[in-house]
Design an enzyme around this catalytic site. Structure first.
Site, short mmCIF file in Angstrom:
data_model
loop_
_atom_site.label_atom_id
_atom_site.label_comp_id
_atom_site.label_asym_id
_atom_site.label_seq_id
_atom_site.Cartn_x
_atom_site.Cartn_y
_atom_site.Cartn_z
CB SER A 69 -8.19 2.32 48.32
OG SER A 69 -9.81 2.18 48.15
N GLY A 71 -10.94 7.31 48.07
CA GLY A 71 -12.33 7.42 47.52
C GLY A 71 -12.70 8.78 47.71
CG ASN A 98 -8.28 17.39 42.58
OD1 ASN A 98 -9.31 16.84 42.76
ND2 ASN A 98 -7.17 17.27 41.75
CB CYS A 128 -9.82 9.51 41.62
SG CYS A 128 -9.78 8.54 43.00
CG ASN A 190 -4.79 10.50 40.02
OD1 ASN A 190 -4.31 10.01 40.84
ND2 ASN A 190 -5.75 11.53 39.98
N GLY A 215 4.54 7.34 45.17
CA GLY A 215 5.60 7.68 46.03
C GLY A 215 7.02 7.49 44.95
N GLY A 242 5.70 10.93 42.38
CA GLY A 242 7.21 10.48 43.10
C GLY A 242 8.10 11.56 43.51
N GLY A 263 3.77 15.24 46.35
CA GLY A 263 2.79 14.23 46.90
C GLY A 263 2.86 13.55 48.24
#
Lengths: 300, 253
Positions: A69, A71, A98, A128, A190, A215, A242, A263
């Site tokens: 989180s 943000g 992005n 997001c 996302n 993940g 993932g 990621g």
């Protein structure tokens, strides 16, 4: 053997990119991997002004993955242009920016500011889950998606990727809305919204209670969504969610993805990007594949 | 320069309660490390993906000594390691203390914040004043090792089971301890009151902070603390901008 892919007229030396928010602008990982090896670097979200992001704790580990989180903390587009573009341009890799905002106006401001700058593609972040305005609020309603995408597309001088949220009932509906708004490509997924509670403290681990899960544990969900979207739109799709190994990446390519992004795997394996590239090459060699188009989208 | 290295376990033992002492052979990382830095230790388990940040207690040639507390499943795995086992580590992470041998030093460690001060004391030449504090006697570690370096050691426990009964800052006040520079590591609440004490006594106060992190190198932007910036503040990363900050710059909550 050819690992090259072409996405919206932009040539990538291989389909492997980084997922926004997991790789900064490449500086940190340049100590571990040669950025010249990467197909592209999708940088951390850039807004029109600096954003402070959420309070800590921002990270929680969960089974086979994590919650974040953050943000969208970022130093703003002016800083990005001054510091990050020159840094990344030292390397032979595509730069994908992005773009984030709290409102259509803010998204448009960033894209206008980036006009004429030396970047290769834009990725619109309407997915997001960790901001109260903008982000996922835009990305889960088809009318909103079409509006924000068309407003941004009008101002963009680079191909526009729209990054989709998995937190919807039917990903094909939001995918089609993004394409009808003018998306040149799509990227998904996302993070999935998730939560963790510290039972000893009797409170959520994350300061904002709910965060985005990523993940290896989310990979089957991401793969299913990429597969569904590839079947229903004609624009290129970048698959992520993932992916940690070359085998994971090849699954997404077989499901129809033109490119893939790494990621969370960067966090637990700083050389994940290069490991995946080398693994794809090895797979192609061992299975007599000359070009990735031979396996792309082979799943009915 | 940071690197990822497969480290060999040279020794692993339980010191007291749930605190363990692990010595790893990791020449690349050890050769780059300075006091106050930390390493990210991977569990090697696919259900516990993120590395655990652990402070460097001592730098011993091509080896690193880590003294850590078992607080969950990840650290529990480390506690079961034995001679010859291997584990993947990343480091050295963050910026260490800004050591100034010309200035008198006061080292203040709370609980599992004590270990990184041992290498700090060593590199400051040993003859420093050290305050070690913990909840109880069993959690107060390394006292004899600081003494061996020639440090003047004060101890405090919340329950009075050893040393002064009270916390580190109460002890500092009682003994009226002063120096040019404080080097500290421990719970946030201790660092906050320590900073107030340092301001009162006009001392420099370097605090080593902790926060939940994912990558350890500044990419995920997870481990933030609020740092003053003019009239405003900004989020700085513990792993990359820290873990050591000047106490006066931290926005304490």
């Amino acid at each position: 053997m050819n690992t090259k892919v072409n996405i919206c007229g932009v040539e990538f030396k291989n389909p492997v990119m980084t997922a926004s928010g997991t790789f900064g602008s490449g500086r940190e990982y340049s100590e571990f991997v040669d950025l010249n090896r990467l197909g592209g670097v999708v940088v951390k979200g850039v807004a029109d002004k600096p954003w402070k992001g959420n309070d800590a704790p921002r990270i929680a580990e969960v089974y086979g993955g994590m919650l974040n989180s953050v943000g969208l903390q970022n130093p703003g587009v002016d800083y990005f242009i001054k510091e990050d573009i020159p840094f990344l341009r030292q390397y032979d890799t595509n730069i994908i920016v992005n773009v984030c905002g709290h409102s259509i106006e803010e998204y448009v401001n960033v894209v206008k500011r980036l006009r004429g700058e030396d970047v290769d593609m834009l990725e619109l972040n309407i997915s997001c889950p960790n901001v109260s305005e903008g982000g996922m609020a835009f990305g889960t309603d088809c009318t909103m998606i079409e509006n924000v995408v068309s407003a941004v597309k009008k101002e963009a001088d680079k191909p526009l990727i729209v990054k989709l949220s998995p937190n919807v009932t039917d990903i094909t509906e939001t995918a089609k809305a993004a394409v009808s708004g003018g998306a040149d490509a799509l990227s998904l997924i996302n993070t999935l919204t998730g939560m963790k509670i510290d039972i000893y403290k009797r409170k959520p681990v994350l300061s904002r209670k709910i965060g985005g899960m990523s993940g290896p544990a989310v990979k089957p969900v991401a793969l299913r969504m990429v597969y569904q979207v590839c079947k229903c739109v004609d624009v290129p799709v970048i698959g992520l969610g993932g992916i940690s190994t070359a085998e994971d990446a090849i699954e997404f390519i077989m499901a129809g993805a033109a490119g893939i992004a790494i990621g969370t795997a960067n966090f637990f394996n700083p050389t994940a990007t290069v490991n995946v590239i080398e693994g794809i090459e090895k797979f192609m060699l061992e299975h007599g594949i000359n070009d990735l188009s031979e396996i792309r989208g082979i799943i009915d | 320069m940071k690197s990822v290295e497969t480290a060999k376990v040279i020794s692993s033992r339980n010191i007291t309660a749930n605190i363990y002492d692990l010595v790893l052979e990791c020449p690349k990382i050890a050769s780059e490390a300075v006091p106050g830095q930390f390493v990210e230790v991977y569990t090697g388990r696919s259900d516990l993906l993120l590395a655990r940040p652990i402070s460097i207690c001592e730098i011993l040639g091509n080896r690193l000594r880590l003294v850590y507390q078992v607080v969950g499943k990840g650290t529990e795995i480390f506690s079961k390691l034995g001679l010859g086992d291997e584990l993947r580590i990343l480091g050295p992470c963050g910026n260490g203390y800004k050591l100034n041998k010309e200035k008198s030093a006061l080292l203040v460690g709370g609980g599992i914040g004590i270990p990184p001060l041992l290498e700090t004391a060593k590199q400051l030449g040993g003859k420093v004043t050290v305050v070690l504090a913990a909840r109880t006697k069993d959690l107060l570690v390394l006292e004899d090792e600081f003494a061996k370096l020639g440090a003047k050691v004060y101890t405090a426990t919340d329950d009075g089971s050893v040393g002064f009964k009270g916390n580190a800052v109460e002890l500092l006040r009682q003994e009226d301890l002063k120096a040019d520079v404080i080097y500290s590591c421990g719970p946030k609440i201790m660092l906050k009151f320590l900073t107030e004490y340092a301001i009162e006594k006009n001392m420099e106060c370097q605090v080593s902070m902790e926060e939940r992190m994912a990558c350890g190198i500044g990419a995920c932007v997870g481990c933030v603390v609020k740092i003053k910036n003019g009239d405003d503040w900004e989020h700085k990363k513990v792993c990359k901008d820290g873990p050591v900050f000047e106490g006066r710059e931290v926005v304490w909550e």
